[in-house]
Design an enzyme around this catalytic site. Structure first.
Site, PDB file in Angstrom:
ATOM      1  N   GLY A 200      41.626  41.653  34.186  1.00 41.14           N
ATOM      2  CA  GLY A 200      41.426  41.155  32.832  1.00 41.14           C
ATOM      3  C   GLY A 200      40.372  41.942  32.084  1.00 41.14           C
ATOM      4  O   GLY A 200      40.191  43.140  32.315  1.00 41.14           O
ATOM      5  N   SER A 201      39.656  41.253  31.215  1.00 42.84           N
ATOM      6  CA  SER A 201      38.702  41.921  30.324  1.00 42.84           C
ATOM      7  C   SER A 201      37.323  42.039  30.967  1.00 42.84           C
ATOM      8  O   SER A 201      36.947  41.215  31.815  1.00 42.84           O
ATOM      9  CB  SER A 201      38.574  41.132  29.019  1.00 42.84           C
ATOM     10  OG  SER A 201      37.867  39.915  29.250  1.00 42.84           O
ATOM     11  N   PRO A 202      36.540  43.044  30.575  1.00 39.35           N
ATOM     12  CA  PRO A 202      35.175  43.179  31.103  1.00 39.35           C
ATOM     13  C   PRO A 202      34.302  41.956  30.825  1.00 39.35           C
ATOM     14  O   PRO A 202      33.452  41.601  31.645  1.00 39.35           O
ATOM     15  CB  PRO A 202      34.644  44.420  30.370  1.00 39.35           C
ATOM     16  CG  PRO A 202      35.861  45.208  30.037  1.00 39.35           C
ATOM     17  CD  PRO A 202      36.927  44.183  29.728  1.00 39.35           C
ATOM     18  N   ILE A 204      35.070  38.695  30.716  1.00 43.05           N
ATOM     19  CA  ILE A 204      35.294  37.636  31.705  1.00 43.05           C
ATOM     20  C   ILE A 204      34.932  38.132  33.098  1.00 43.05           C
ATOM     21  O   ILE A 204      34.447  37.370  33.938  1.00 43.05           O
ATOM     22  CB  ILE A 204      36.748  37.150  31.639  1.00 43.05           C
ATOM     23  CG1 ILE A 204      37.066  36.617  30.247  1.00 43.05           C
ATOM     24  CG2 ILE A 204      37.004  36.070  32.681  1.00 43.05           C
ATOM     25  CD1 ILE A 204      38.503  36.212  30.037  1.00 43.05           C
ATOM     26  N   GLU A 222      39.945  44.738  38.270  1.00 45.66           N
ATOM     27  CA  GLU A 222      40.898  45.649  37.635  1.00 45.66           C
ATOM     28  C   GLU A 222      40.791  45.424  36.136  1.00 45.66           C
ATOM     29  O   GLU A 222      41.221  44.399  35.622  1.00 45.66           O
ATOM     30  CB  GLU A 222      42.323  45.377  38.141  1.00 45.66           C
ATOM     31  CG  GLU A 222      42.504  45.587  39.630  1.00 45.66           C
ATOM     32  CD  GLU A 222      42.227  47.022  40.068  1.00 45.66           C
ATOM     33  OE1 GLU A 222      42.259  47.926  39.205  1.00 45.66           O
ATOM     34  OE2 GLU A 222      41.963  47.227  41.262  1.00 45.66           O
ATOM     35  N   CYS A 260      46.791  47.842  30.682  1.00 43.95           N
ATOM     36  CA  CYS A 260      45.532  48.511  30.981  1.00 43.95           C
ATOM     37  C   CYS A 260      45.707  50.000  31.238  1.00 43.95           C
ATOM     38  O   CYS A 260      44.774  50.781  31.052  1.00 43.95           O
ATOM     39  CB  CYS A 260      44.851  47.842  32.174  1.00 43.95           C
ATOM     40  SG  CYS A 260      45.883  47.781  33.662  1.00 43.95           S
TER      41      CYS A 260
END
Length: 488
Positions: A200-202, A204, A222, A260
């Protein structure tokens, strides 16, 4: 059914606690360690993918507008391949690896024995919701773990599909799907896990790492980043066209750029930019005559984020192609931009959508410095026939992967590890790497009693130090001479 749907308040905490307890009991009971159990779960997953293919397609269509051809190419088909590969290779992966032991340790043997970590938690992402849920699950099961899977709430139909079916095809006490939003994720991280994989996102990811640190839980992340594409001069019209086809597949055909590993921007020499843009435009019109052949934006919030990137006053003049938006249907036309300001959001943030900036450089070699000045990406792509340039890209840049003359396809190669470096994440999986991500490599050594050298024990003297010097250099000839008093 192997499913937990969390509710609000104390009930959710109780349900999740019971889920974790059941998983822990299933693992501690020992059955997940057997080859038979692992194979049975993988075969069950294979049956799920084959028997429920139409339902999987419908879920992905509803969540993201994915055409079933894209859904099969990027998710269902890849998962079938990966599961079959794990079934074929499982025995080899589980076999202990023999390790060389120095002669001085004779008689001795040593090996590395892979063992499951225990109870692991997988957070998947919404853009490839089936693939990013089940690809790591394949490795975790092959490694002999009990698994909790938390799909993204932003792909609710796929999440529900997994929750409804995992427990029917797999061991419901050892593989569980937990549905819910961010609060459920936070509650899951209150518990102790033996490993957590987050995609997911940096933003979170930082919260996941902070929560994991309380239990010293190892984490694999990831993430993503701005994956560049370096486009060198092509030698023929055919090669140019194939390269453009592959760029489009690596940008717009992968969940409309919401991936991504999708190409984020292209670097090209000024003199070649016009021909590249011309071929991109004509090929886009040919590939996407039907709007449903490209996925839609996942939700209104992400649609507005992408709209704001284009509506930036400094960015709008750089739009060369596309740019039309349909808020009702969450559709954004494939869009090409030429040299937007490098300090604008579209060039400083991961785009994660169907917008492609093209940045021109004087010489293609200048692209290397450009890429190095950015955070380390998950992937670097380069279309070039220049061997010297390829060497420089590999030697001078850092990224999760480098792919020459294609894009995104490295994700499908089980023999290649998939993962990031630096801000694009850490930890690698796919194929054997998935098995290793969820395994502990345990060192096992056995010695006999035939030989016993007392030089390792006190009392100390210089002769023992001398003998140890020879041993650590594997100079056995000098060691024997010195031991027999024939060398000083």
């Amino acid at each position: 059914m192997g499913t937990t749907k969390a509710a609000d308040g104390a009930g959710a905490l109780l349900d999740l606690g019971e889920t974790v307890r059941e998983l822990r009991e299933a693992y501690e009971g020992g059955r997940t360690r057997s080859v038979a159990w692992r194979q049975a779960q993988l075969r069950g997953l294979l049956r799920l993918l084959q028997e429920k293919e139409a339902e999987a397609f419908q879920a992905l269509r509803t969540d993201l507008g994915k055409h079933h051809a894209e859904a099969y190419r990027d998710e269902v088909g890849l998962l079938i391949k990966s599961t079959n590969g794990a079934l074929r290779q499982l025995g080899k992966w589980m076999t202990p690896e023999k390790v060389w032991v120095p002669l001085i340790a004779f008689p001795a043997t040593a090996q590395v024995v892979p063992e499951p970590l225990g109870v692991v938690l997988v957070f998947s992402c919404w853009n490839v919701p089936l693939g990013l849920s089940l690809e790591p699950l394949i490795g975790a099961i092959a490694a002999g773990n009990a698994v909790a899977l938390k799909p993204s709430e932003l792909s609710p139909c796929t999440s529900r599909f997994l929750a409804d079916n995992i427990g029917r095809y797999m061991d419901s006490s050892a593989v569980k799907v937990v549905q819910g939003g961010p609060e459920v994720g936070e509650q899951l991280m209150e518990h102790r896990w033996d490993k957590v994989l987050f995609t997911g996102s940096p933003r979170i990811a930082r919260a996941v790492m902070a929560a994991a640190s309380r239990h010293l839980t190892p984490v694999a992340l990831e993430l993503g980043g701005k994956c560049p594409c370096i486009f060198d001069a092509m030698g023929s019209a055919r090669v140019l066209q194939i390269s453009v086809n592959r760029i489009i597949a690596g940008k717009w055909s992968s969940c409309a750029g919401q991936a991504c590993i999708a190409i984020d921007y292209v670097l090209v020499e000024e003199r070649f930019a016009p021909i590249l843009i011309k071929v991109l435009k004509s090929t886009l019109k040919r590939f996407f005559q039907e709007t449903d052949h490209m996925a839609r934006i996942v939700n209104k919030r992400h649609f507005e984020r992408l709209s704001n990137l284009l509506e930036d006053r400094s960015v709008a003049p750089s739009v060369l192609h596309g740019g039309s938006m349909d808020a009702k249907n969450l559709y954004i036309e494939p869009t090409i931009l030429l040299n937007p300001p490098l300090d604008s959001a579209i060039m400083t943030e991961e785009i994660f959508g169907p917008l492609l900036p093209i940045i021109t450089v004087k010489k293609i070699e200048d692209s290397i410095a450009f890429v190095k000045a950015m955070p380390k990406p998950l992937a670097i792509y380069a279309f070039t026939r220049d061997a010297a340039l390829r060497r420089r890209i590999v030697d001078e840049t850092s990224s999760g992967s480098v792919t020459f003359n294609d894009a995104v396809v490295q994700y499908a190669i089980d023999g290649l590890p998939f993962g990031g470096v630096g801000q694009s994440g850490f930890g690698q999986y796919h194929g054997k790497y998935s098995f290793e991500m969820f395994s502990h490599k345990k060192a096992v050594m056995k010695r006999g009693y035939l030989v016993e050298l007392t030089l390792r024990y006190p009392p100390w003297d210089e002769s023992k130090v001398t003998l140890m010097r020879y041993l650590y250099r594997f100079n056995y000839f000098a060691f024997v001479l010195s031991f027999l008093g024939l060398r000083r």
